[in-house]
Design an enzyme around this catalytic site. Structure first.
Site, PDB file in Angstrom:
ATOM      1  N   HIS A 132      -0.741  -8.519   7.865  1.00 55.82           N
ATOM      2  CA  HIS A 132      -0.249  -8.317   6.505  1.00 55.82           C
ATOM      3  C   HIS A 132       0.470  -6.970   6.386  1.00 55.82           C
ATOM      4  CE1 HIS A 132      -3.883 -10.922   6.068  1.00 55.82           C
ATOM      5  NE2 HIS A 132      -3.066 -11.600   5.275  1.00 55.82           N
ATOM      6  N   ASP A 172      -5.828  -9.606  12.712  1.00 54.89           N
ATOM      7  CA  ASP A 172      -5.644 -10.941  12.144  1.00 54.89           C
ATOM      8  C   ASP A 172      -4.308 -11.563  12.520  1.00 54.89           C
ATOM      9  OD1 ASP A 172      -4.537  -8.910  10.634  1.00 54.89           O
ATOM     10  OD2 ASP A 172      -5.430  -9.529   8.736  1.00 54.89           O
ATOM     11  N   ASP A 197      -1.592  -4.886  11.645  1.00 55.28           N
ATOM     12  CA  ASP A 197      -2.212  -5.968  10.899  1.00 55.28           C
ATOM     13  C   ASP A 197      -1.166  -7.053  10.613  1.00 55.28           C
ATOM     14  OD1 ASP A 197      -4.922  -6.188   9.001  1.00 55.28           O
ATOM     15  OD2 ASP A 197      -3.204  -7.247   8.126  1.00 55.28           O
ATOM     16  N   HIS A 242      -4.072  -2.066   2.033  1.00 57.49           N
ATOM     17  CA  HIS A 242      -3.482  -2.603   0.799  1.00 57.49           C
ATOM     18  C   HIS A 242      -3.792  -1.738  -0.423  1.00 57.49           C
ATOM     19  CE1 HIS A 242      -2.164  -6.145   2.826  1.00 57.49           C
ATOM     20  NE2 HIS A 242      -3.373  -6.608   3.056  1.00 57.49           N
TER      21      HIS A 242
END
Length: 308
Positions: A166, A245, A164, A127
């Site tokens: 995200h 995740d 991931d 990120h």
């Protein structure tokens, strides 16, 4: 040649409060599962060096670096960067170790010292935007390593695979106009960081999927979207943003992957790397917050990397 695990105790000294899911216990859970699965002694364990400032500057602005370097608080205190991300007294050192692991692993793989590597590091990175830290992340470890491979080591094409839950918005932004880098990913949508999906291009195939998606959905999109792009691009090295995740036991995400899915994903990447990249892979830990699921999933991932 062996598979190496890169890590450092400094990566466990960074913490953002007892409440925070991105905790030092994540690395301990991984270390414990590597031992419990009886593969710890079959891997090469290397200490992550500190990244050079020039490594970080290849991907991040002076402002982004200064936010981390210049705001390290006193022991026992925290400096908030955003609602999810804070610094403690050890965060600058940990961030340098995390990026340093990715760069050192890149050099070792290119030099033929090791076959591939998994970097058990934190803070995570995908990120982190070129201009600012964000979302648990200080510096974008994978983007830094990819640019090192291109600009320092002279590779012509690299690929980044991000699994991931995200969207790796920082990586996408860092490589948006870089024709020498292909990024492929899936990510739960709508979900943090709430970046709108953008159309596929020859160097960007980032596939949004709805919450609740399981391994069958991911395997199909890999076959339909990722693999054709990777084969067309013919990367000379592959970097993995290895977030776990999307596991069905991880409450931060809302997807339904299991260990076998991570093993399958890794095997697909290994096959592409074997065909075009002399097997060269560097994988860096991103998310994964259910400690048991994280440890088990990393073991599944590393077993495939090490062909165990």
């Amino acid at each position: 040649m062996s598979t190496a695990i890169y890590s450092h105790p400094d990566c466990q000294r960074h913490e953002m409060g007892d409440w925070h899911p991105e905790s030092p216990a994540r690395l301990q859970a991984i270390a414990d599962q590597l031992i419990n699965s009886h593969i710890h002694d079959l891997l090469e364990h290397r200490e992550a060096p500190l990244a050079q400032l020039s490594d970080i500057e290849r991907n991040h602005s002076r402002n982004a670096i200064g936010i981390v370097r210049d705001n390290v608080p006193a022991a026992g205190e925290y400096y908030p960067i955003d609602g999810d991300t804070s610094l403690n007294a050890h965060s600058w050192q940990a961030a340098l170790r995390a990026a340093g692991a990715a760069v050192a692993a890149t050099d070792a793989v290119i030099d033929g010292e090791i076959a591939n590597a998994f970097c058990a590091i934190r803070p995570p990175g995908h990120h982190a935007r070129p201009g600012e830290p964000m979302g648990f992340c200080m510096f974008n470890n994978v983007a830094i390593a990819a640019k090192h491979a291109l600009d320092v080591r002279g590779l012509k094409r690299v690929a980044i695979v991000d699994f991931d839950v995200h969207h790796g918005n920082g990586t996408e932004e860092a490589l948006l106009d870089e024709p020498r880098a292909l990024m492929v990913s899936f990510y739960q949508h709508p979900f943090y960081p709430y970046t709108p999906p953008i159309p596929d291009t020859p160097n960007r195939v980032n596939v949004p999927v709805p919450g609740g998606s399981k391994g069958d959905v991911v395997r199909q999109l890999v076959a339909d979207k990722w693999l054709p792009a990777l084969h067309a691009f013919k990367p000379e090295m592959i970097f993995i943003s290895a977030g776990f995740d999307a596991h069905r036991e991880d409450d931060i995400g809302g997807m339904g992957l299991v260990e076998a899915d991570y093993a399958w994903l890794t095997a697909q990447v290994m096959a592409v790397a074997s065909q075009y990249a002399q097997g060269r892979i560097v994988s860096c830990l991103e998310g994964g917050y259910n400690l048991s699921a994280l440890g088990r999933s990393v073991v599944a991932h590393v077993k495939v990397l090490a062909e165990l």
